[in-house]
Write an enzyme that holds these catalytic residues in place. Structure first.
Site, PDB file in Angstrom:
ATOM      1  N   ASP A   1       2.753   2.644   2.345  1.00  0.00           N
ATOM      2  CA  ASP A   1       2.711   2.951   4.376  1.00  0.00           C
ATOM      3  C   ASP A   1       4.090   2.716   4.125  1.00  0.00           C
ATOM      4  O   ASP A   1       4.435   1.925   4.180  1.00  0.00           O
ATOM      5  CB  ASP A   1       1.887   2.189   4.537  1.00  0.00           C
ATOM      6  CG  ASP A   1       0.084   2.759   4.134  1.00  0.00           C
ATOM      7  OD1 ASP A   1       0.458   3.454   3.208  1.00  0.00           O
ATOM      8  OD2 ASP A   1      -1.084   2.005   4.438  1.00  0.00           O
TER       9      ASP A   1
ATOM     10  N   CYS B   1       0.507  -1.467   0.218  1.00  0.00           N
ATOM     11  CA  CYS B   1       0.344   0.036   0.266  1.00  0.00           C
ATOM     12  C   CYS B   1       1.025   1.352  -0.093  1.00  0.00           C
ATOM     13  O   CYS B   1       0.846   2.533   0.346  1.00  0.00           O
ATOM     14  CB  CYS B   1      -1.087   0.216   1.248  1.00  0.00           C
ATOM     15  SG  CYS B   1      -0.140  -0.750   2.632  1.00  0.00           S
TER      16      CYS B   1
ATOM     17  N   CYS C   1      -1.415  -4.072   8.649  1.00  0.00           N
ATOM     18  CA  CYS C   1      -0.669  -2.446   9.372  1.00  0.00           C
ATOM     19  C   CYS C   1      -0.698  -2.635  10.861  1.00  0.00           C
ATOM     20  O   CYS C   1       0.472  -2.230  11.075  1.00  0.00           O
ATOM     21  CB  CYS C   1      -2.194  -1.620   9.722  1.00  0.00           C
ATOM     22  SG  CYS C   1      -2.825  -1.537   7.758  1.00  0.00           S
TER      23      CYS C   1
ATOM     24  N   CYS D   1      -2.536   4.370   6.438  1.00  0.00           N
ATOM     25  CA  CYS D   1      -4.619   4.917   6.584  1.00  0.00           C
ATOM     26  C   CYS D   1      -4.497   4.938   7.568  1.00  0.00           C
ATOM     27  O   CYS D   1      -3.253   4.613   9.233  1.00  0.00           O
ATOM     28  CB  CYS D   1      -4.991   3.336   6.260  1.00  0.00           C
ATOM     29  SG  CYS D   1      -4.146   1.670   7.097  1.00  0.00           S
TER      30      CYS D   1
END
Lengths: 300, 163
Positions: free
Chosen positions: B58, B56, B126, B83
């Site tokens: 991140d 993603c 995450c 996120c």
């Protein structure tokens, strides 16, 4: 002559289907009708060699068509198969894809509504009755837009125009009064075409997609620690966060686009060399830069 | 007309559901993240963990400040670009590591963080990122310390050689 010209579309396509059946059965028919073939040969005005005659002979034996040499019939033939007739027809579909089983499958595709055989490679809409067909997942996104299966897409391919042309035929609004079955097909087909367009239009998603077609999945869960890259990204993200004016953001954005382009070039060469690990590495980098870009767009 | 009404109702229902997609703890950490910021990464008492999620894009930076003599993590900071779940995960991670021994924080599992925040399966990576960040920070501190120990040990040796 006039009767053949007035023939409606459907029976003639039906008769073409029959032509194909006849082709399969040609060996059986060959010997007893060979004399008739000789006759047609002398009558025919456009003799393009033996194979063409063979096809004409076959259409001659159709019960529907009383006048096999009418200009209408000839036109129709040159549309479906090129001038060399039967043999090029064969070459056409064996060359389209390397898997012969797949190609024979494609040849048998028929419209669910009028039963006409498909004539164009991705069979999404029936040419005869414009009915939308169910989604065929074996057709990949490149085939959908009549593109070569390679990473670089030249500008002159007009992806957007091709996409719009599909939507002109597939959009759900076009079939709102049709039966539910077709409305569902329209919704699925047009959604798939949107997805295909978006996937191929973006260099990053196109890279991920083409690797997927190669059977290489970019692992979503893995966390790779590449200190230098991460430090660089962290720095850029902080710069984006701290950027106060439009100009500063634009500058970072153009830098990101430059990097994206560089890495997509590296990706293309890695893919050509079948260096999939290297290709994945390029995708990773592109993902980070793409993400920064997204963030900038949000703030602009 | 009826269909329009029905779709309108559907949309409003969806809007109502949307905030509930994230657990309230995630929203709390997202809105009031704890320990945001940075330490000087060149400080010998600071360990920096820098990790990223390639899928993603991140990035997460987690830093710990360690008491040299006791080995206790006295403070922690994080900076995450990602996120809501990634931010909440790293925020929780900094809270959990404070006041603990380095060995102890190495046992923090991403599943515990995910459970604490009630993360949905698609957001598990995450919390994975947060776990990796803690480990990377401890590792960074230890390598730094080992290096400075080697340096400080090397110094007397040089002196001895000179003498």
């Amino acid at each position: 002559m006039s009767k053949a010209l007035l023939m409606p579309l459907t029976p003639s396509t039906k008769s073409q289907n029959k032509t194909k059946k006849m082709l399969k059965a040609k060996k059986k028919l060959w010997s007893p009708l060979s004399e008739r073939l000789l006759q047609t040969r002398t009558l025919s005005s456009t003799i393009c060699g033996f194979l063409q005659n063979q096809q004409q002979y076959l259409s001659n034996s159709q019960p529907h068509s009383l006048f096999p040499f009418s200009p209408y019939n000839n036109n129709k033939k040159s549309q479906t198969s090129s001038s060399s007739g039967f043999s090029s027809h064969f070459l056409n579909f064996s060359g389209k894809s390397f898997c012969s089983a797949q190609s024979s499958e494609k040849i048998n595709l028929r419209c669910w509504n009028c039963n006409a055989e498909s004539q164009n490679a991705p069979f999404l809409v029936c040419e005869s009755c414009t009915t939308i067909q169910p989604v065929d997942h074996s057709v990949d996104y490149f085939q959908l837009f009549d593109l070569e299966n390679k990473y670089e897409i030249e500008e002159d391919h007009n992806l957007q125009v091709k996409y719009q042309n599909w939507q002109k035929k597939l959009h759900p609004d076009l079939v709102h009064s049709k039966p539910e079955k077709e409305r569902e097909f329209a919704a699925e087909q047009s959604a798939r075409v949107i997805d295909a367009y978006r996937t191929l239009n973006n260099p990053l998603s196109r890279a991920i997609y083409i690797l997927k077609l190669e059977g290489v999945n970019v692992n979503e869960e893995e966390t790779v620690s590449e200190p230098e890259l991460l430090a660089e990204i962290m720095e850029i993200r902080e710069a984006v966060e701290e950027a106060t004016d439009y100009q500063a953001l634009k500058e970072i954005q153009s830098l990101m686009q430059e990097k994206l382009q560089d890495w997509s070039i590296s990706f293309a060469s890695a893919l050509r060399g079948h260096k999939f690990e290297e290709a994945k590495n390029c995708i990773r980098r592109m993902t980070y830069y793409d993400r920064v870009n997204e963030e900038i767009v949000k703030r602009l | 007309m009826l269909r329009q009404l029905a779709s309108k109702r559907l949309i409003t229902q969806r809007i109502q559901i949307l905030p509930r997609f994230y657990h309230e703890k995630v929203i709390d950490h997202f809105n009031n993240p704890r320990n945001v910021g940075s330490f000087d990464k060149n400080d010998p008492a600071v360990g920096t963990g820098l990790v990223g999620a390639p899928a993603c894009g991140d990035v997460m930076k987690l830093q710990i400040k360690v008491d040299d003599t006791t080995g206790e993590i006295v403070d922690a900071r994080f900076k995450t670009f990602g996120c809501g779940s990634a931010i909440a995960s790293s925020s929780v991670a900094t809270e959990w590591v404070k006041g603990k021994q380095m060995e102890e924080v190495m046992t923090i599992k991403n599943t515990e963080i995910a459970k604490h925040l009630s993360l949905p399966p698609v957001k598990l990576h995450c919390s994975m990122l947060a776990e990796d960040a803690i480990k990377a920070a401890v590792k960074d501190y230890k390598t730094k310390r080992a290096k400075s120990n080697v340096d400080s040990e090397a110094e007397p040796a040089v002196k001895a050689a000179q003498a």
